[in-house]
Write a protein that holds these residues in place. Structure first.
Motif, PDB file in Angstrom:
ATOM      1  N   SER A 206       4.364 -72.055 -62.138  1.00 31.43           N
ATOM      2  CA  SER A 206       5.363 -72.360 -61.331  1.00 31.43           C
ATOM      3  C   SER A 206       4.984 -73.532 -60.311  1.00 31.43           C
ATOM      4  O   SER A 206       5.637 -74.444 -59.825  1.00 31.43           O
ATOM      5  CB  SER A 206       5.872 -70.861 -60.463  1.00 31.43           C
ATOM      6  OG  SER A 206       6.600 -70.338 -61.376  1.00 31.43           O
ATOM      7  N   GLY A 207       3.826 -73.325 -59.766  1.00 29.54           N
ATOM      8  CA  GLY A 207       3.183 -74.282 -58.822  1.00 29.54           C
ATOM      9  C   GLY A 207       2.830 -75.799 -59.206  1.00 29.54           C
ATOM     10  O   GLY A 207       2.529 -76.596 -58.414  1.00 29.54           O
TER      11      GLY A 207
ATOM     12  N   ILE B 134       6.618 -70.602 -66.628  1.00 35.32           N
ATOM     13  CA  ILE B 134       7.304 -70.508 -65.333  1.00 35.32           C
ATOM     14  C   ILE B 134       7.776 -69.177 -65.054  1.00 35.32           C
ATOM     15  O   ILE B 134       8.815 -68.644 -66.020  1.00 35.32           O
ATOM     16  CB  ILE B 134       8.587 -71.647 -65.107  1.00 35.32           C
ATOM     17  CG1 ILE B 134       7.631 -72.842 -65.256  1.00 35.32           C
ATOM     18  CG2 ILE B 134       8.988 -71.611 -63.884  1.00 35.32           C
ATOM     19  CD1 ILE B 134       8.729 -74.136 -65.519  1.00 35.32           C
TER      20      ILE B 134
ATOM     21  N   ILE C 203      15.210 -76.823 -63.940  1.00 33.91           N
ATOM     22  CA  ILE C 203      13.888 -76.906 -64.600  1.00 33.91           C
ATOM     23  C   ILE C 203      14.027 -77.781 -65.905  1.00 33.91           C
ATOM     24  O   ILE C 203      13.476 -78.692 -66.392  1.00 33.91           O
ATOM     25  CB  ILE C 203      13.239 -75.683 -64.883  1.00 33.91           C
ATOM     26  CG1 ILE C 203      12.906 -74.784 -63.328  1.00 33.91           C
ATOM     27  CG2 ILE C 203      12.051 -75.647 -65.918  1.00 33.91           C
ATOM     28  CD1 ILE C 203      12.353 -73.497 -63.707  1.00 33.91           C
TER      29      ILE C 203
ATOM     30  N   SER D  69      11.816 -64.242 -56.623  1.00 31.43           N
ATOM     31  CA  SER D  69      10.464 -63.401 -56.316  1.00 31.43           C
ATOM     32  C   SER D  69      10.913 -61.809 -56.089  1.00 31.43           C
ATOM     33  O   SER D  69      10.354 -61.391 -55.043  1.00 31.43           O
ATOM     34  CB  SER D  69      10.051 -64.236 -54.928  1.00 31.43           C
ATOM     35  OG  SER D  69      11.168 -64.096 -54.056  1.00 31.43           O
TER      36      SER D  69
ATOM     37  N   SER E   1       8.091 -67.336 -61.391  1.00 31.75           N
ATOM     38  CA  SER E   1       8.842 -67.148 -60.046  1.00 31.75           C
ATOM     39  C   SER E   1       9.988 -68.103 -59.786  1.00 31.75           C
ATOM     40  O   SER E   1      10.838 -68.078 -59.341  1.00 31.75           O
ATOM     41  CB  SER E   1       7.859 -67.133 -58.950  1.00 31.75           C
ATOM     42  OG  SER E   1       7.174 -68.327 -58.805  1.00 31.75           O
ATOM     43  N   ALA E   2       9.546 -69.496 -59.967  1.00 28.88           N
ATOM     44  CA  ALA E   2      10.390 -70.647 -59.897  1.00 28.88           C
ATOM     45  C   ALA E   2      11.746 -70.399 -60.712  1.00 28.88           C
ATOM     46  O   ALA E   2      12.949 -70.931 -60.515  1.00 28.88           O
ATOM     47  CB  ALA E   2       9.706 -71.736 -60.169  1.00 28.88           C
TER      48      ALA E   2
ATOM     49  N   ARG F 184      18.722 -72.341 -61.439  1.00 30.21           N
ATOM     50  CA  ARG F 184      17.395 -72.456 -61.543  1.00 30.21           C
ATOM     51  C   ARG F 184      16.776 -72.976 -63.212  1.00 30.21           C
ATOM     52  O   ARG F 184      15.924 -73.831 -63.138  1.00 30.21           O
ATOM     53  CB  ARG F 184      16.585 -71.225 -61.151  1.00 30.21           C
ATOM     54  CG  ARG F 184      16.628 -70.909 -59.867  1.00 30.21           C
ATOM     55  CD  ARG F 184      15.815 -69.832 -59.327  1.00 30.21           C
ATOM     56  NE  ARG F 184      16.108 -68.200 -60.112  1.00 30.21           N
ATOM     57  CZ  ARG F 184      16.672 -67.574 -59.308  1.00 30.21           C
ATOM     58  NH1 ARG F 184      17.084 -67.561 -58.089  1.00 30.21           N
ATOM     59  NH2 ARG F 184      16.998 -66.496 -59.853  1.00 30.21           N
TER      60      ARG F 184
END
Length: 224
Positions: A190-191, A206, A13, A213, A208-209, A9
């Motif tokens: 995150s969104g 950022i 990013i 979760s 949850s990304a 992850r």
């Protein structure tokens, strides 16, 4: 041992971030062990919004003195002192009175935190912040405050905006920062962080990304 999913992850990013945009890992609600995993992968900047949670994790991570702690939650006046004692960056100073209090307490504590002023560029009853005209009016007094470094602006997009509306909001925030001569922009979560980064955000927040979760249960911490 670093989990493969955390490493994947983080790397995904990092590959997408522009060179001018830094990653603020929003670690609120996640244990110190998760922060340690990312620190071992080279991540240094972490964002917290609950004071007691942050104090506990900072103590557990005392063997990582190079970590860069950012306070990103709503800053209550009665929590200013312990926050400026523990955080080098404050992302959520949303009024002249609060900025003045931060400056006074910072002087008493012998610190000089980096401050981002929270601005509200669209109607949103769930969020605070300076309206642009109020910020312009207060700017001479803000700029004159000692013992704080006014480095930038922070904003959040209201829920329900589409991509074009979010891009417009982020562009407006970047334009306001340029008008005031501020270099840092804390925009995007995150969104919507890709849209914020494209608009010039220097910090994307950022959580949850990056962490997944599975936060700690809310009763474990006192909310600020």
């Amino acid at each position: 041992m670093v989990s493969e999913s955390a490493a994947e992850r983080l790397e995904a990013i990092r590959r997408q971030l522009p060179a001018s945009t830094q990653l603020l890992a929003v670690s609120k609600g996640h244990p110190a062990a998760a922060i340690r995993e990312l620190a071992e992968l080279g991540q240094r900047s972490f964002g917290e919004s609950r004071l007691q949670e942050a104090i506990a994790k900072q103590a557990e991570l005392a063997d990582w003195p190079a970590l860069d702690w950012h306070f990103i939650g709503r800053l209550q006046a009665n929590k200013v002192r312990p926050v400026v004692q523990r955080f080098a960056w404050l992302h959520s100073v949303d009024s002249l009175a609060l900025a003045e209090r931060v400056a006074r307490i910072a002087a008493e504590e012998g610190v000089c935190p980096k401050v981002l002023l929270q601005v509200k560029l669209r109607p949103d009853p769930a969020k605070g912040g300076f309206a642009p005209e109020d910020l312009r009016q207060a700017w001479p007094q803000l700029r004159a405050l000692p013992t704080v470094q006014l480095v930038g602006l922070m904003t959040m997009a209201p829920l329900g905006l589409d991509a074009a509306q979010r891009k417009s909001l982020f562009a407006d925030c970047a334009a306001l920062a340029r008008e005031l001569g501020l270099e840092q922009l804390s925009m995007g979560m995150s969104g919507d962080w890709q849209e914020a980064a494209a608009a010039g955000s220097t910090w994307v927040r950022i959580g949850s990304a990056l962490f997944g979760s599975k936060p700690l249960s809310p009763p474990a911490w006192d909310a600020i």
